[in-house]
Design a protein around this motif. Structure first.
Motif, mmCIF file in Angstrom:
data_model
loop_
_atom_site.group_PDB
_atom_site.id
_atom_site.type_symbol
_atom_site.label_atom_id
_atom_site.label_comp_id
_atom_site.label_asym_id
_atom_site.label_seq_id
_atom_site.Cartn_x
_atom_site.Cartn_y
_atom_site.Cartn_z
ATOM 1 N N ALA A 1 0.818 -1.226 0.000
ATOM 2 C CA ALA A 1 0.000 0.000 0.000
ATOM 3 C C ALA A 1 0.844 1.266 0.000
ATOM 4 C CB ALA A 1 -0.952 -0.009 1.200
ATOM 5 N N GLY A 2 1.997 1.204 0.685
ATOM 6 C CA GLY A 2 2.834 2.393 0.795
ATOM 7 C C GLY A 2 3.376 2.868 -0.536
ATOM 8 N N SER A 3 3.539 1.961 -1.471
ATOM 9 C CA SER A 3 4.132 2.345 -2.758
ATOM 10 C C SER A 3 3.092 2.434 -3.881
ATOM 11 C CB SER A 3 5.222 1.353 -3.146
ATOM 12 O OG SER A 3 4.665 0.068 -3.317
ATOM 13 N N LEU A 4 1.832 2.172 -3.565
ATOM 14 C CA LEU A 4 0.802 2.228 -4.604
ATOM 15 C C LEU A 4 0.151 3.602 -4.632
ATOM 16 C CD1 LEU A 4 -0.988 -1.202 -3.997
ATOM 17 C CD2 LEU A 4 0.568 -0.632 -5.861
ATOM 18 N N GLN A 5 -0.253 4.013 -5.821
ATOM 19 C CA GLN A 5 -1.031 5.245 -5.950
ATOM 20 C C GLN A 5 -2.476 4.837 -6.145
ATOM 21 O OE1 GLN A 5 -0.094 8.436 -8.623
ATOM 22 N NE2 GLN A 5 0.678 9.341 -6.723
ATOM 23 N N PHE A 6 -3.254 4.867 -5.077
ATOM 24 C CA PHE A 6 -4.661 4.472 -5.183
ATOM 25 C C PHE A 6 -5.453 5.554 -5.905
ATOM 26 C CE2 PHE A 6 -3.428 1.971 -1.350
ATOM 27 C CZ PHE A 6 -3.732 0.716 -1.852
ATOM 28 N N PRO A 7 -6.559 5.207 -6.561
ATOM 29 C CA PRO A 7 -7.044 3.842 -6.784
ATOM 30 C C PRO A 7 -6.245 3.088 -7.838
ATOM 31 C CG PRO A 7 -8.499 5.441 -7.846
ATOM 32 C CD PRO A 7 -7.481 6.229 -7.103
ATOM 33 N N VAL A 8 -6.235 1.753 -7.711
ATOM 34 C CA VAL A 8 -5.574 0.904 -8.709
ATOM 35 C C VAL A 8 -6.588 -0.078 -9.288
ATOM 36 C CG1 VAL A 8 -3.283 1.069 -7.654
ATOM 37 C CG2 VAL A 8 -4.810 -0.810 -6.972
ATOM 38 N N ARG A 9 -6.371 -0.404 -10.547
ATOM 39 C CA ARG A 9 -7.175 -1.435 -11.225
ATOM 40 C C ARG A 9 -6.276 -2.651 -11.414
ATOM 41 N NH1 ARG A 9 -7.839 3.461 -13.988
ATOM 42 N NH2 ARG A 9 -9.981 4.171 -14.353
ATOM 43 N N TRP A 10 -6.659 -3.758 -10.815
ATOM 44 C CA TRP A 10 -5.822 -4.960 -10.896
ATOM 45 C C TRP A 10 -6.647 -6.141 -11.383
ATOM 46 C CZ3 TRP A 10 -2.049 -5.980 -6.174
ATOM 47 C CH2 TRP A 10 -1.081 -4.965 -6.123
#
Lengths: 430, 430
Positions: A96-105
């Motif tokens: 979570a710390g390195s993700l730019q939310f929102p994400v589509r996976w």
């Protein structure tokens, strides 16, 4: 002891021999393509997970009866993942710390459940999972509904072949408590009653309702309420409706993509508001193809960070049943485009050289492993679905030539080795 | 008890988050493409197999120590497949009646072994398996060697980055018994001594040789013999050499593709003649990447029909190490080609309509889920790897127009909605 071991796969699991596998890879290829065109990013994770992530989260049904578990030599209790959501929750929490939310996976795992094998139920199935993580916006709902239409359109389905039915569990709660008079305590069991509404007969439903403690009058009221369909929306208080993503998109961005249906509940515990199911409209296969929903807090087992999400899992068994019912399954791909046949074993190296030029031009090309007479090789090339052969004869070869032959028109032409791939490409393009 | 469950995957297994997964799918896509260009047909099978197929076949090492086993509720002993060969043997035996041998098959399963995690060793790995079943022809050997070169070429490796070393176990047997004087009884243990020849130091080898009962003189003779490399071939009796597929292709169809090496043995029990390993030539990563061999009778556990075969399994861990060492790993693909940005939330539906036209033109396209100011959206589109954005403003939209902007040159142009996808496609083609 039998002399030989059985050749059937373990019960409830499947072998995919090349013709069936070719159909599958084509279908999955279309689905991946649709997902990637919408910016969904693929991920993957292990088959083995710590058993506790399912026991805590997936509801008791899976943990008690459906989980394949084992203990490793270090005494760690493991499970074969029965679904992808706990795994992806773990991954999202960890990154979570390195993700730019929102994400589509999205992902395409094989999942294991210990089920009694029957139509539409296997013990190992493959499931396309698509989710948006990190947003509570109603745009997520629209994306999901558009994605479902795109996915089914991508495998050739037309809009008349399926319907997407959606509900919002918070609306249903309001309906059940405010309009029907269900108590907070009865609510979970009434949810599961509603979930079975179309699958059980009226007497069985009435019996369950009585067990839950609903009076006959309340059961009648419930029946009437659920029967109202989308008209029910008008009876829900405005302050409840205004909180609902589903209501906000029904008349706007998702109009025409989805129908409100108070009967959609979805069994799994973690959905908190929007829930949806895709139904086959064919009378022969009138069942839910797949479904999903929104969870207010995906990764609560793994992190204090609240991460909402919405998504679905599309299993292969019901999907291929749907495609079969509607005549949408593609043919297996031919084995090769062209076979390069030497007229004698001495020309095998020459044939391989020619085959290499074909492959460099992008043609799927084989050469015979056990060379037979030309007639037999031609017939074998035909069975392999090749549309052309290249025949390498000694005199031709000595002059730097080969013979290209179309298997449909049986027309032959002699061309130089350098031209052969181009000639075959032209022949296939006809 | 910790408050939260750990987010790391089970030891020895791996999560593949989208950037890494993108690298993997690109690499595997190239490998599938090479296989299909050679007429190899993909198949797949279950993760769970009856445990007995490994206990009988894969050698005791796997069955005793490395197998993940479990028992289902019906008392059936199952294992997570540690390799694909027993599964494919089962499938081939079960479908032999309808197959036209020889067949070229490939698969890409995940396999589980209970190993102590260390460099190059994981508990779940993905392995490309490629085999030719149903032929004893030396053309199979040539196909396999060509395939290996094509596969590594397909992921960008040049011929100087790897070597294929091959041996024939029947030749090695002849060498050991006839030239070195090893007894039939000592042979299996001497094979495994040869297998460790380059991994252990001389003292350890001598000690093992003594344990096997080889005299110092025989050990010296063994050392000298193995050291002869390909010159050893000349010392092998002609009647033995003539039986060897490997010998027959070394100077012919496989010349330049493979080197004879008496040290190649391969641990697994089922190889009967040709064995081969692919080595990284880099001093940093000087180890076997993968290997395989020929088996005289693949499916003896399942059928009386003798089905020979030849094949290999290429594991992902060593493959990606190799690619990393040689700088061959591709960049992760961008998330999308283009982002369609509405300047206000009211224009979200309009943006979705425009996005749909982009996707129909094959462009990977997203729209913002949680809309922020244009500047932030532009920067986010840039981070997603988009090379263009389409901006939907109210006045433009009312006039049937949108603004296409290149993210590299920041050049903007106003075009009609119908032209937008074409304009973006041109911009990306530059």
């Amino acid at each position: 002891m039998p002399e030989f071991l059985p050749t059937a796969p373990y019960r409830g699991t499947r072998d995919f021999l090349p013709p069936e596998m070719s159909v599958r890879t084509q279908v999955f290829g279309h689905l991946y393509e649709v997902l990637e065109r919408r910016g969904f990013l693929r991920y993957d994770g292990p088959v083995l997970e710590s058993a506790e992530i399912y026991e805590a989260k997936s509801g008791q049904e899976i943990a008690d009866q459906q989980l394949y578990t084992l203990t490793d030599r270090g005494g760690r209790r493991l499970a074969l993942r029965p679904e992808m959501t706990p795994s992806v929750a773990r991954m999202i929490a960890g990154s979570a710390g390195s993700l730019q939310f929102p994400v589509r996976w999205y992902s395409h795992p094989n999942c294991h459940r210990y089920e009694r094998p029957q139509r539409g139920r296997v013990r190992e199935h493959w499931q396309i999972n698509a989710d948006i993580f990190g947003s509570e916006s109603a745009n997520c709902e629209i994306e999901m509904f558009e994605l479902i239409h795109d996915l089914l359109g991508g495998i050739g389905a037309t809009e008349d072949m399926f319907v997407v039915r959606a509900n919002d569990r918070t609306l249903l709660s309001s309906v059940l408590t405010d309009l029907v008079g269900v108590t907070e305590e009865q609510l979970p069991r009434v949810f599961s009653l509603v979930d079975r509404w179309e699958k059980h007969d009226r007497a069985a439903l009435a019996e369950t309702a009585a067990e839950i403690g609903l009076s006959d009058a309340r059961f009648e009221r419930l029946t009437e309420t659920l029967g109202a369909g989308s008209a029910l929306l008008d009876e829900i208080p405005a302050e409840v409706r205004e909180q609902s993503n589903l209501v906000s998109v029904l008349g706007g961005g998702a109009a025409g993509l989805v129908t409100f249906d108070p009967l959609i509940v979805r069994g799994l515990a973690y959905y908190t508001s929007t829930v949806f199911e895709v139904f086959d409209t064919s009378p022969e296969n009138n069942r839910a193809l797949f479904g999903g929903g929104r969870y207010a807090d995906l990764a609560g087992l793994f992190t204090s960070q609240r991460i909402p999400g919405i998504g679905f899992g599309m299993g292969d068994v019901t999907l291929f049943d749907f495609m079969g019912t509607h005549g949408l399954l593609p043919e297996p791909r031919s084995e090769v485009d062209v076979v390069v046949i030497p007229v004698s074993a001495e020309l095998s190296d020459a044939a391989r050289t020619v085959a290499a030029t074909m492959r460099r031009a992008g043609l799927r090309t084989s050469t015979p492993i056990e060379l037979r007479k030309l007639g037999k090789e031609l017939s074998r090339a035909d069975k392999a679905g090749a549309r052309a052969v290249v025949i390498v004869g000694q005199e031709d070869w000595d002059a730097g030539n080969v013979t290209v032959r179309g298997l449909a028109d049986r027309e032959q032409r002699q061309v130089s080795v350098d031209e052969a791939a181009g000639t075959v490409t032209e022949l296939l393009a006809r």
